[in-house]
Write an enzyme that holds these catalytic residues in place. Structure first.
Site, PDB file in Angstrom:
ATOM      1  N   LYS A  34       0.877  -1.303   0.042  1.00 30.34           N
ATOM      2  CA  LYS A  34      -0.014  -0.019  -0.122  1.00 30.34           C
ATOM      3  C   LYS A  34       0.862   1.302  -0.058  1.00 30.34           C
ATOM      4  O   LYS A  34       2.031   1.278   0.338  1.00 30.34           O
ATOM      5  CB  LYS A  34      -0.847  -0.010   1.174  1.00 30.34           C
ATOM      6  CG  LYS A  34      -0.173  -0.099   2.643  1.00 30.34           C
ATOM      7  CD  LYS A  34      -1.140  -0.271   3.820  1.00 30.34           C
ATOM      8  CE  LYS A  34      -0.536  -0.475   4.950  1.00 30.34           C
ATOM      9  NZ  LYS A  34      -0.972  -0.797   6.011  1.00 30.34           N
ATOM     10  N   ARG A 129     -10.438   1.046  14.971  1.00 30.61           N
ATOM     11  CA  ARG A 129     -10.607   1.533  13.755  1.00 30.61           C
ATOM     12  C   ARG A 129     -11.507   0.902  12.950  1.00 30.61           C
ATOM     13  O   ARG A 129     -12.782   1.023  12.725  1.00 30.61           O
ATOM     14  CB  ARG A 129      -9.127   1.571  13.442  1.00 30.61           C
ATOM     15  CG  ARG A 129      -9.146   2.823  12.190  1.00 30.61           C
ATOM     16  CD  ARG A 129      -7.291   2.666  11.604  1.00 30.61           C
ATOM     17  NE  ARG A 129      -6.918   1.500  11.394  1.00 30.61           N
ATOM     18  CZ  ARG A 129      -5.777   1.342  11.084  1.00 30.61           C
ATOM     19  NH1 ARG A 129      -4.991   2.296  11.022  1.00 30.61           N
ATOM     20  NH2 ARG A 129      -5.379  -0.073  10.822  1.00 30.61           N
ATOM     21  N   TYR A 254      15.124  30.682   5.857  1.00 32.39           N
ATOM     22  CA  TYR A 254      14.033  31.615   6.306  1.00 32.39           C
ATOM     23  C   TYR A 254      13.823  31.720   7.836  1.00 32.39           C
ATOM     24  O   TYR A 254      13.922  30.576   8.565  1.00 32.39           O
ATOM     25  CB  TYR A 254      12.977  30.579   5.513  1.00 32.39           C
ATOM     26  CG  TYR A 254      12.899  30.774   4.265  1.00 32.39           C
ATOM     27  CD1 TYR A 254      12.476  32.085   3.505  1.00 32.39           C
ATOM     28  CD2 TYR A 254      12.930  29.619   3.501  1.00 32.39           C
ATOM     29  CE1 TYR A 254      12.448  32.164   2.427  1.00 32.39           C
ATOM     30  CE2 TYR A 254      12.583  29.683   2.194  1.00 32.39           C
ATOM     31  CZ  TYR A 254      12.383  30.855   1.478  1.00 32.39           C
ATOM     32  OH  TYR A 254      12.343  31.010   0.094  1.00 32.39           O
ATOM     33  N   MET A 302      12.109  24.386   0.353  1.00 29.97           N
ATOM     34  CA  MET A 302      11.321  23.717  -0.835  1.00 29.97           C
ATOM     35  C   MET A 302      12.387  22.652  -1.546  1.00 29.97           C
ATOM     36  O   MET A 302      12.267  21.576  -1.649  1.00 29.97           O
ATOM     37  CB  MET A 302      10.660  24.290  -1.607  1.00 29.97           C
ATOM     38  CG  MET A 302       9.611  23.618  -2.561  1.00 29.97           C
ATOM     39  SD  MET A 302       8.975  24.835  -3.861  1.00 29.97           S
ATOM     40  CE  MET A 302       7.663  25.532  -2.682  1.00 29.97           C
TER      41      MET A 302
HETATM   42  C1  LIG Z   1      -0.160  -1.580   6.976  1.00 29.35           C
HETATM   43  C2  LIG Z   1      -0.852  -2.793   7.457  1.00 29.35           C
HETATM   44  C3  LIG Z   1       0.016  -3.493   8.179  1.00 29.35           C
HETATM   45  C4  LIG Z   1       1.559  -3.477   8.148  1.00 29.35           C
HETATM   46  O1  LIG Z   1       2.025  -2.500   9.049  1.00 29.35           O
HETATM   47  P1  LIG Z   1       3.634  -2.455   9.488  1.00 29.35           P
HETATM   48  O2  LIG Z   1       3.395  -1.873  10.634  1.00 29.35           O
HETATM   49  O3  LIG Z   1       4.092  -1.431   8.432  1.00 29.35           O
HETATM   50  O4  LIG Z   1       4.179  -3.717   9.462  1.00 29.35           O
HETATM   51  C5  LIG Z   1      -0.362  -5.018   8.399  1.00 29.35           C
HETATM   52  N1  LIG Z   1      -1.794  -5.035   8.596  1.00 29.35           N
HETATM   53  C6  LIG Z   1      -2.790  -4.147   8.015  1.00 29.35           C
HETATM   54  C7  LIG Z   1      -4.285  -4.325   8.137  1.00 29.35           C
HETATM   55  C8  LIG Z   1      -2.202  -3.004   7.485  1.00 29.35           C
HETATM   56  O5  LIG Z   1      -3.332  -2.118   7.232  1.00 29.35           O
END
Ligand SMILES: *Cc1c(COP(=O)(O)O)cnc(C)c1O
Length: 358
Positions: A34, A129, A254, A302
């Protein structure tokens, strides 16, 4: 000159997978792709990851692009479908889906699908969540069990909120609740993200779901990746484009937020928040030039950052600079920026060139 280049070391990636395998030798690996493989380039990472069992993504478009690129492995949508039309694509492209609300489960069993789909049913055990509340779990499980739209064995899953803190009591609470509600059901089971893989062997189960550790950063709040024999996959590099004298009392950058306490030299590096380097990296954030660490001073701009290299520094225009990766743990940089390695990696912008090599 190398300007804003992310070198992606695929040998390190494969090495990290072997480290993960040793930690959980009997589990299958769902590798997280992802967010563009945590900023590493998900198509290239997917092609390199020949030694894992499945991929995880968060958006349908990520999954369909992997299919279009010829990736045949199982691909799981971690939040399932966002509306019913996506479900048809999931079936057609032979993707797998998480189901995490009662409504999703109902939509799934009522859908007219061209072929059955593999399902990961997600239970909320305390993170609050996504995931079914325990009160909905039995109903949803029974509705799906041996349903014609479900392909093969379901996987029952949950997600840990605090596994990066080994002694957090929520860990055991979540694990016990999962085992109680899901542990004995004739399904596969999955709990572990990177922190859980590292710290809670009893939670490895059938499928582990590594993300950050695969990319060579630590998931634990109290240790860096090297302590776990993980190697950084990404090394972010740029170059020195100017070196200049700064007199005692002169300010730099800056807002004039840093003032030289003695005569010194400052190296200007071509990389800034426009590349994804964190703007709130504070004075003292380590930067590696010719193998020596120097402190960042003044505000991140930047396109540039300024580094205090001292009066006698052997730093010249064109010298290569490492912002994180080989020789400089990203966790350290993240701490100086009040952030985490995940955010730094995902935050790289499109103008950073990626160079893949083994
Ligand atoms: C992103 C994610 C993981 C991996 O998490 P890490 O902390 O990067 O290992 C595992 N399970 C789910 C459901 C996730 O969304």
């Amino acid at each position: 000159m190398k300007i804003a280049v992310a070198e992606i070391n695929l040998t390190a990636l494969l090495h990290n997978i072997e480290v993960i395998r040793k930690l959980a030798p009997t589990s299958k690996i769902l590798a997280m792709l992802k967010a563009n493989a945590y900023g590493h380039g998900y198509l290239e990472i997917a092609e390199a990851l020949t030694n894992v069992d499945a991929f995880g993504v968060a958006r349908l478009e990520e999954a369909t692009k992997l299919r279009t690129a010829g990736i045949q492995k199982s691909i799981l949508l971690l939040e399932g479908f966002f509306d019913k039309t996506e479900l048809l694509t999931i079936a057609e492209q032979q993707l797998e889906t998480v189901l995490h609300t009662k409504q999703q489960v109902l939509d799934f069993i009522n859908a007219d699908l061209p072929r059955p789909v593999k399902v990961w049913l997600k239970l909320d055990t305390g993170m609050h969540r996504i995931g079914l509340p325990p009160s909905d779990f039995e109903f949803c499980y029974k509705a799906l069990f041996q349903h014609k739209n479900v392909l093969g064995l379901m996987t029952l899953m949950t997600h840990m909120a605090c596994a990066d803190e080994q002694d957090n009591p929520l860990n055991q609470k979540q694990l016990s609740l999962f085992n109680k509600l899901a542990g004995d059901l004739p399904c596969e089971h999955s709990i572990a993200n990177s922190a859980t893989i590292m710290s809670i062997p009893a939670a490895h189960k059938d499928w582990i779901r590594p993300g950050i550790m695969m990319y060579g950063a630590s998931a634990m709040s109290d240790s860096d990746a090297a302590e776990h024999d993980l190697k950084p996959v990404m090394t972010l590099k740029s170059s020195v484009i100017a070196v200049r004298d700064v007199k005692q009392g002169d300010s730099v950058g800056y807002g004039a937020t840093w003032t030289a306490s003695e005569d010194t030299q400052v190296a200007i590096v071509a990389l800034g928040y426009g590349d994804g380097y964190p703007r709130n990296a504070e004075n003292g954030t380590p930067v590696l030039i010719n193998g020596t660490e120097y402190p960042l001073v003044g505000r991140v701009s930047m396109d540039m950052i300024t580094i205090n290299v001292g009066v006698n520094a052997q730093v010249n225009i064109g010298d290569e600079v490492i912002l994180w990766g080989d020789g400089l743990a990203i966790e350290r940089v993240a701490r100086h920026a009040h952030s985490i390695s995940y955010e730094l990696l995902c935050g790289l912008t499109g103008r950073v060139k990626k160079q893949f090599s083994y």
